[in-house]
Write a protein that holds these residues in place. Sequence first.
Motif, PDB file in Angstrom:
ATOM      1  N   ILE A  91       0.835  -1.210   0.000  1.00  0.00           N
ATOM      2  CA  ILE A  91       0.000   0.000   0.000  1.00  0.00           C
ATOM      3  C   ILE A  91       0.869   1.260   0.000  1.00  0.00           C
ATOM      4  N   LEU A  92       1.932   1.247   0.828  1.00  0.00           N
ATOM      5  CA  LEU A  92       2.818   2.420   0.924  1.00  0.00           C
ATOM      6  C   LEU A  92       3.839   2.476  -0.203  1.00  0.00           C
ATOM      7  N   LYS A  93       3.865   1.435  -1.052  1.00  0.00           N
ATOM      8  CA  LYS A  93       4.796   1.361  -2.176  1.00  0.00           C
ATOM      9  C   LYS A  93       6.246   1.521  -1.707  1.00  0.00           C
ATOM     10  N   ILE A  94       6.587   0.713  -0.684  1.00  0.00           N
ATOM     11  CA  ILE A  94       7.953   0.720  -0.164  1.00  0.00           C
ATOM     12  C   ILE A  94       8.906   0.238  -1.258  1.00  0.00           C
ATOM     13  N   LYS A  95      10.056   0.887  -1.352  1.00  0.00           N
ATOM     14  CA  LYS A  95      11.042   0.515  -2.365  1.00  0.00           C
ATOM     15  C   LYS A  95      11.415  -0.959  -2.264  1.00  0.00           C
ATOM     16  N   GLN A  96      11.670  -1.570  -3.394  1.00  0.00           N
ATOM     17  CA  GLN A  96      11.937  -3.005  -3.450  1.00  0.00           C
ATOM     18  C   GLN A  96      13.118  -3.398  -2.558  1.00  0.00           C
ATOM     19  N   ASN A  97      14.158  -2.558  -2.527  1.00  0.00           N
ATOM     20  CA  ASN A  97      15.350  -2.914  -1.747  1.00  0.00           C
ATOM     21  C   ASN A  97      15.199  -2.620  -0.253  1.00  0.00           C
ATOM     22  N   HIS A  98      14.030  -2.074   0.135  1.00  0.00           N
ATOM     23  CA  HIS A  98      13.741  -1.845   1.561  1.00  0.00           C
ATOM     24  C   HIS A  98      12.597  -2.720   2.056  1.00  0.00           C
ATOM     25  N   ARG A  99      11.928  -3.404   1.152  1.00  0.00           N
ATOM     26  CA  ARG A  99      10.667  -4.068   1.502  1.00  0.00           C
ATOM     27  C   ARG A  99      10.859  -5.162   2.551  1.00  0.00           C
ATOM     28  N   ASN A 228       9.492   9.722   7.141  1.00  0.00           N
ATOM     29  CA  ASN A 228       8.982   9.581   5.789  1.00  0.00           C
ATOM     30  C   ASN A 228       8.058   8.374   5.731  1.00  0.00           C
ATOM     31  N   ARG A 229       7.669   7.990   4.561  1.00  0.00           N
ATOM     32  CA  ARG A 229       6.703   6.908   4.386  1.00  0.00           C
ATOM     33  C   ARG A 229       7.212   5.589   4.979  1.00  0.00           C
ATOM     34  N   ASP A 230       8.462   5.243   4.700  1.00  0.00           N
ATOM     35  CA  ASP A 230       9.042   4.004   5.222  1.00  0.00           C
ATOM     36  C   ASP A 230       9.046   3.995   6.747  1.00  0.00           C
ATOM     37  N   ASN A 231       9.565   5.090   7.313  1.00  0.00           N
ATOM     38  CA  ASN A 231       9.734   5.162   8.761  1.00  0.00           C
ATOM     39  C   ASN A 231       8.401   5.161   9.492  1.00  0.00           C
ATOM     40  N   LEU A 232       7.458   5.949   9.005  1.00  0.00           N
ATOM     41  CA  LEU A 232       6.151   6.027   9.656  1.00  0.00           C
ATOM     42  C   LEU A 232       5.427   4.683   9.609  1.00  0.00           C
ATOM     43  N   GLY A 233       5.634   3.935   8.532  1.00  0.00           N
ATOM     44  CA  GLY A 233       5.022   2.613   8.429  1.00  0.00           C
ATOM     45  C   GLY A 233       5.536   1.668   9.498  1.00  0.00           C
ATOM     46  N   ARG A 238       5.193  -1.068  14.909  1.00  0.00           N
ATOM     47  CA  ARG A 238       5.828  -1.327  16.201  1.00  0.00           C
ATOM     48  C   ARG A 238       5.006  -0.804  17.381  1.00  0.00           C
ATOM     49  N   PHE A 239       4.533   0.437  17.267  1.00  0.00           N
ATOM     50  CA  PHE A 239       4.010   1.121  18.450  1.00  0.00           C
ATOM     51  C   PHE A 239       2.487   1.247  18.526  1.00  0.00           C
ATOM     52  N   LEU A 240       1.798   0.974  17.428  1.00  0.00           N
ATOM     53  CA  LEU A 240       0.334   1.064  17.451  1.00  0.00           C
ATOM     54  C   LEU A 240      -0.313  -0.305  17.206  1.00  0.00           C
ATOM     55  N   VAL A 293      16.382   1.273  13.778  1.00  0.00           N
ATOM     56  CA  VAL A 293      16.637   0.763  15.131  1.00  0.00           C
ATOM     57  C   VAL A 293      16.807   1.930  16.098  1.00  0.00           C
ATOM     58  N   ALA A 294      17.609   2.937  15.687  1.00  0.00           N
ATOM     59  CA  ALA A 294      17.823   4.107  16.539  1.00  0.00           C
ATOM     60  C   ALA A 294      16.524   4.878  16.751  1.00  0.00           C
ATOM     61  N   GLU A 295      15.783   5.087  15.681  1.00  0.00           N
ATOM     62  CA  GLU A 295      14.549   5.876  15.752  1.00  0.00           C
ATOM     63  C   GLU A 295      13.505   5.202  16.636  1.00  0.00           C
ATOM     64  N   THR A 296      13.304   3.903  16.442  1.00  0.00           N
ATOM     65  CA  THR A 296      12.303   3.197  17.247  1.00  0.00           C
ATOM     66  C   THR A 296      12.750   3.092  18.706  1.00  0.00           C
ATOM     67  N   THR A 297      14.060   2.971  18.939  1.00  0.00           N
ATOM     68  CA  THR A 297      14.564   2.915  20.311  1.00  0.00           C
ATOM     69  C   THR A 297      14.312   4.223  21.038  1.00  0.00           C
ATOM     70  N   ILE A 298      14.600   5.344  20.365  1.00  0.00           N
ATOM     71  CA  ILE A 298      14.378   6.657  20.979  1.00  0.00           C
ATOM     72  C   ILE A 298      12.897   6.882  21.268  1.00  0.00           C
ATOM     73  N   LEU A 299      12.042   6.591  20.293  1.00  0.00           N
ATOM     74  CA  LEU A 299      10.611   6.831  20.466  1.00  0.00           C
ATOM     75  C   LEU A 299       9.978   5.874  21.466  1.00  0.00           C
ATOM     76  N   SER A 300      10.580   4.703  21.664  1.00  0.00           N
ATOM     77  CA  SER A 300      10.033   3.758  22.647  1.00  0.00           C
ATOM     78  C   SER A 300      10.073   4.337  24.055  1.00  0.00           C
ATOM     79  N   LEU A 301      10.996   5.258  24.302  1.00  0.00           N
ATOM     80  CA  LEU A 301      11.098   5.875  25.617  1.00  0.00           C
ATOM     81  C   LEU A 301       9.904   6.780  25.909  1.00  0.00           C
ATOM     82  N   ILE A 302       9.179   7.162  24.863  1.00  0.00           N
ATOM     83  CA  ILE A 302       7.929   7.919  25.019  1.00  0.00           C
ATOM     84  C   ILE A 302       6.747   6.953  25.073  1.00  0.00           C
ATOM     85  N   VAL A 303       6.806   5.934  24.235  1.00  0.00           N
ATOM     86  CA  VAL A 303       5.694   4.984  24.115  1.00  0.00           C
ATOM     87  C   VAL A 303       5.509   4.158  25.382  1.00  0.00           C
TER      88      VAL A 303
END
Length: 312
Positions: A91-99, A228-233, A238-240, A293-303
């Motif tokens: 749905i988010l059309k994640i790039k093939q090399n990131h999917r 961005n689209r990848d990160n928010l997905g 992870r968190f919702l 990994v860094a982004e989700t780790t930092i935000l987990s401290l809020i979640v």
Amino acid sequence: MDIFLHAVSGVFVILGMIVVGYFLSRAGWFDEHSKTLIAKLVTQLALPCYMLSTIMSDFTTKELKALLPDLKFPIISMSVLFVVAVIVSRILKIKQNHRGLFESMFFISNTVFVGLAVNVALFGERSLPYVLVYYMANTTFFWTLGVYLIGRDGGKTGHLDVRQTLKQIFSPPLLGFMLAVVLVLFHVKLPTFLMSDFRYIGGLTIPLSMIFIGIAVQSAGISHVKFNRDNLGVLFGRFLLAPALMSLLVIPSSMPILMKQVFILQSAMPAMTNAPVVAKLYGADSDYAAIMVAETTILSLIVIPVLMLIMN
């Protein structure tokens, strides 16, 4: 309010150790070799000793026998999340090399380096067997399906090294857990000096894990954190979605309340620390994995405090 403050206090305990690792890394104390050494010390030495010490000291045969049937909850949850991850990536059309990385980080969480420390800080050592039940399912999914997906990003599809996969699944932490369970079930008592050694060495687990996370966050670079689209997905998964799905599964069940809380928190942990390592090994985008990994780790401290408030 007391519950929320307790959760925040527990998070600040963890955050303090992460900050130590972050600033020591900035000061040049650690290179890639020392980072690898810390990871090995935790996973291959400290954590197995921690399992043996805690489980043999604090748990009975009856308690341990009651645990394994509830392994079905993380298995069901992660299976559903994987299907959703595949759909969301399209749905988010994640790039093939990131999917593959996107899908693996969407449905698999960091149950040891962050999950163990968070649960012990918030609930005490009584939470450890519940953490390990979730870990059994999580590590199996990561080292089979997760590795396959990441390898697909790097162009290495259709092949799983069975021997290597089994070695990763039956890792020292899981073997330590299994050995402790067997010893408890057969009422085996180890010498006092040996249990003391296990306790002292196991005490390294949480501080070294958090220092490792601090090093990883500094290495990835906070400046690279973006939405961005990848990160928010991935953050959505992870968190919702993950804790919401786990809540729907465990709340109607008859398992202990503490086990429900641990399972919900474990489902909402950051992306797997091993993801960048595996990505580099298979020629996938390891920088993207490290940033997530860094982004989700930092935000987990809020979640985490928010989840604690909701659960109580």
